[in-house]
Enzyme design. Sequence first.
Site, mmCIF file in Angstrom:
data_model
loop_
_atom_site.group_PDB
_atom_site.id
_atom_site.type_symbol
_atom_site.label_atom_id
_atom_site.label_comp_id
_atom_site.label_asym_id
_atom_site.label_seq_id
_atom_site.Cartn_x
_atom_site.Cartn_y
_atom_site.Cartn_z
ATOM 1 N N HIS A 261 0.921 -1.197 -0.100
ATOM 2 C CA HIS A 261 0.031 -0.110 0.025
ATOM 3 C C HIS A 261 0.923 1.143 0.078
ATOM 4 C CE1 HIS A 261 -3.805 -2.037 0.524
ATOM 5 N NE2 HIS A 261 -3.316 -2.806 1.436
ATOM 6 N N ASP A 314 -0.591 -4.990 6.099
ATOM 7 C CA ASP A 314 -1.690 -5.784 5.498
ATOM 8 C C ASP A 314 -1.265 -6.029 4.050
ATOM 9 O OD1 ASP A 314 -2.193 -3.151 5.346
ATOM 10 O OD2 ASP A 314 -4.176 -3.891 4.198
ATOM 11 N N GLU A 315 -1.905 -7.106 3.441
ATOM 12 C CA GLU A 315 -2.020 -7.364 2.191
ATOM 13 C C GLU A 315 -0.743 -7.109 1.257
ATOM 14 O OE1 GLU A 315 -6.618 -6.687 0.877
ATOM 15 O OE2 GLU A 315 -5.288 -4.696 1.235
ATOM 16 N N VAL A 316 0.384 -7.788 1.821
ATOM 17 C CA VAL A 316 1.612 -7.440 1.297
ATOM 18 C C VAL A 316 1.876 -8.811 0.285
ATOM 19 C CG1 VAL A 316 4.201 -7.432 1.616
ATOM 20 C CG2 VAL A 316 2.443 -6.535 3.299
ATOM 21 N N GLU A 365 -2.456 -9.053 9.647
ATOM 22 C CA GLU A 365 -1.572 -10.138 9.182
ATOM 23 C C GLU A 365 -0.290 -10.207 9.505
ATOM 24 O OE1 GLU A 365 -3.452 -8.065 7.483
ATOM 25 O OE2 GLU A 365 -3.985 -8.371 5.451
#
Lengths: 480, 480
Positions: A261, A314-316, A365
Amino acid sequence: MGLALRLLLAFVVIGSSVASDNVDLWPMPQSVSHGGQKLYVKKDITMSMVGSTYSDDKAILKDAFQRMVDLITLNHVIDGISPSALVLTCVNIVVHTPEDELNFGVDESYNLTVPTTGDPLYAQIEAKTVFGALHAIQTFSQLCYFDFTSRLIELNSAPWIITDTPRFPYRGLLIDTARHYLPVKIIKGVIDAMTYSKLNVLHWHIVDEQSFPIEIPSYPKLWNGSYSYSERYTMSDAVDIVRYAEKRGVNVLAEIDVPGHARSWGVGYSSLWPSQSCREPLDVSKNFTFEVIDGILSDFSKVFKFKFVHLGGDEVNTTCWTTTPHIEGWLNDNHMNVSDAYRDFVLRSQKIAISHGYDVINWEETFNSFGDKLDPKTVVHNWLGEDVAPKVVAAGHRCIVSNQDKWYLDHLDASWEGFYMNEPLKGINDTKQKQLVIGGEVCMWGEEIDASDIEQTIWPRAAAAADCGLQWRSLQMTQD
Amino acid sequence: MGLALRLLLAFVVIGSSVASDNVDLWPMPQSVSHGGQKLYVKKDITMSMVGSTYSDDKAILKDAFQRMVDLITLNHVIDGISPSALVLTCVNIVVHTPEDELNFGVDESYNLTVPTTGDPLYAQIEAKTVFGALHAIQTFSQLCYFDFTSRLIELNSAPWIITDTPRFPYRGLLIDTARHYLPVKIIKGVIDAMTYSKLNVLHWHIVDEQSFPIEIPSYPKLWNGSYSYSERYTMSDAVDIVRYAEKRGVNVLAEIDVPGHARSWGVGYSSLWPSQSCREPLDVSKNFTFEVIDGILSDFSKVFKFKFVHLGGDEVNTTCWTTTPHIEGWLNDNHMNVSDAYRDFVLRSQKIAISHGYDVINWEETFNSFGDKLDPKTVVHNWLGEDVAPKVVAAGHRCIVSNQDKWYLDHLDASWEGFYMNEPLKGINDTKQKQLVIGGEVCMWGEEIDASDIEQTIWPRAAAAADCGLQWRSLQMTQD
C-alpha cells in the site's frame, strides 16, 4: 428484518430495568434515571465552572458549550415567551483536574444531573477531566429539543441523573485520504460528527498506493505522489486538524501502511520502488527505504502526539521482491525468503516508530504471520474476521476490533443491525484478556466515497456501533 | 461527448478575443482583461469603503468580506512568509447608493480592478449598489488561491480589469421542501452556494400534495399537513431564511401551487378537499378555499418581500370536481365546465395575490389554457418544452425559462453540456420581446433527493447554467 425484530424483542424481554418510555440518548450512557417534569432551557443559557480546578485556558469547554447551544436550536428561531419558573438558566461544570492533555486512557467519565428545583435552576456536570465534561455536554444537548408550539428549547422528563464512562478506551473511526482526497473542512466535519457519538479516535489512513497527499518536510518530494497540486495537506494543516480534534476530545491516529500500500511514495523517490515496472511493496533491500520511514515518523512525532502510530502491514504481495534481480540477490545474500523479509521489514519499522516514542498498531496479518516476533506492546488491528481477537489477547497482545463483515462502512450491504450487534469481546471469557481489547473501530475506506458522500455513508451506521459495541447497549437503562 | 467537443471548438474558433491561458472565473464576467504579474494576498487583508455613500449598517459587505477571506484559504493554514512588495493589503469598495433594499431589477453591476502598483497596494471595487459589490467580492475570491509552495494566498495574472453586469435580472434555483423536508441549515447552505454562481432568486416551492411544512398564523392547522412534528418551519424561520438570503443578494420567491399540488392543505382543514375520498384539486366551489389562500398570501406578504409570488397552476387534474356531487352541482349552477372553473380559480387567486401587492408568476399551463385572460403583469414560468417562451413574449407576457429537458436538476440524465448550452432566448428575434424573458431557473425538485444529497445534485450542473444561459458565456473574454 429478522434481526431487527429480534432486537425489538430483546428490548421487551430484558425486564424491569428498561423504561417503557423513550429515552432519546445515543449512545446510551452507563446509567440513566429520570422523572416526568418539563423544563425550559433559557435561550442564552450560560456556563459556569464553580468548583473546578480546571481553568479552560484554551476555551475547550467554552467553545464546546457554544457549539452545543447552536446545535440544540437546530437553526430554528427561539422566539417563544419563557415561563417565569422551571427555566434552566445555567450549566455548572466541575472538572477536578487542571490538565487538558488528551491521550489514550484519559478519564472520560462524567456525572450529569438536571434538577427540577433551585433558584437559579441549573444543571450540574462533574467530571475528572475536561474530556469527560465534553461528553456530558453532548449528553445534555440530547435532552434538549426545539418545540414548535412553545418556540422554546424544552427539556422533558426531569429530574435527570446520568452517570457514564466508556466501555472501551479506544472508539475509532477510520478515514482514508489516499483513495479520494478529503478537504480539511470535510475532515473537520467528520470530527464534529464523531463527538455526537462519543467516538474518540480518528484513524487517519493518510497515504496508500493511489496517492500521497501529506507534506513530509524531511522528504519533501513524497507529496509529488498527491493526486494533484491542490489535493494536499501541509504539515501545518495536519497540526490544525490534530488541534481541532483534540479540542473536541478526539485523538488522531496517523497511519503509514508499509511495506505494501505504498506505491505512491515512489512518485517522488523512484528508488523506493523495486523497479520502474514493479512498484510495490517498498524496496526491502535498501537502507534508503528505512531512512524515509524514519524521516516520516520523525516528522509525524512532532505533529501526531497520540500514543500510537499505525504502521499497516496488511495485504503484502511480495512478487516484486522475487522478480526484481537486485532484491532477489539481496535476499539470497542474506539467506532470507520473502516471508522473512516481510517480517524483518515490519519489525525494523516497528523499532523506528518506537525510537520516536510511539506504541505501534499493525494490521492483523503481521500477527497471523509472525505474532511471536512482534514487539510485545504491539496493538493488533483485526479486520479479516471475528475469530482473531481471542487469539491475539490469548497471546498477550492488545487488540482493536474492526471485523470487515460487520464494521467496514464501505461495505454498503453491511446493515445497521450488523453494526449494532457486533461484539468486540465475542469468544473471550478471561477477564484479563478482555481488558486487552482496547476497543473497536469502524472503517470508512475511501475507494467509493469522496467529500460529497462521506458523511452520509459513515452515518448512521457508525452510530449503531458507537451505541452498542463501543459504549453501553441501550438496554442498560434504569428508571426511578 | 460530441457536444463537449463542439464546445471546445467554439472556444478555439472565436478568435482573438479569447485568452490562450485559462481564466478561472465562473460564471465568466461580461468583460475581463489581465496581465501576467503574480501578487500575494495579505493573510489579514482588510476592507475599506473610502468614497462610498453606502454605510453598511447591516454589515452586508463586512460579513461577505469575512466569508470570502475564510473561503480563499480553503481551510489551509497560511504560514508562509510574505515578500515585502507586491502584497495586496486591502480591497476598497465604493458603493454609490445608500439603499440596501434587495428586489427584482436592482442594479447588480460592478467594476473590479486589481493593480500591480501602489503603496499600499489595494484592489478597487466600484458598484452602484451593495449587491453589485457582493458579486465583485465573489469574483475577487476566484482570483485567489492557496499555493502549496509559498503557503500563501496568491493572485496570478495581475493587473485585472473586470466589468460585469448580469445578462438577466432573474437567475433562479428552485428547491422543494414538500417532497422532502430540508432543515434550515441545509437551505442556508444552498443559498451560500448560489452566491458563488451569482444566482439571485431562491424559488422556494414550500408546499405540495405530500406535505405542508410551513406555519401559517392565519390558519394554524395547515401545518398539521407536515410530515412530522419536527419537520416544520415557523414563520420566524422563514423570516430568518429571507434575511439570510437578502444579506447575500438572493431574493426568496415563495410558491403555493394551486389548485392542484395541494392535497396536504386538507390534513388540517378537510373541507378544502372535494371529499374525503377525492382530495385534489382544492374545492373550487367553496369561499373558504379562497379565504385560506387569502390568509396564506396575507401572511406571506409580511415575510416574503420579493416583488413576485408564485401561484403554481400546473398539472391540474379536475376529475374530483366532476365526480364530487356538491362541486358538480356548483358547476352546473354557475354554467361552468371544469376548464372554466380551473381558469376562474387561477384568476381569482391572482387577484388575491395582487391585492397583497404581489406580481404573479404561474406555471405555463395557465398560459397554454387561457393566456389571454391572465393578468397582463403575469410572469409565465415555462417548464414543459422550449417552444413556449416565444409564444409567451409574443403575447406580451414576461417569461422565465426552465424547460425540463435541459434545466431540471432532478433529471439525473440531463447532462452538464445540456445545462450549459440551453439558451433562454432561443427562437426569439425581436429585441423588445427578448427583454420580456426576465431570466431562467434550474429546478431541484425534491422527490428523489433530501438533505443528504441536495447539494451534490444541484452542483455542478446549476453552475453550468449560471455561466452560460444566465450570465455571459465563457467566450466573451478579452485579454490585453
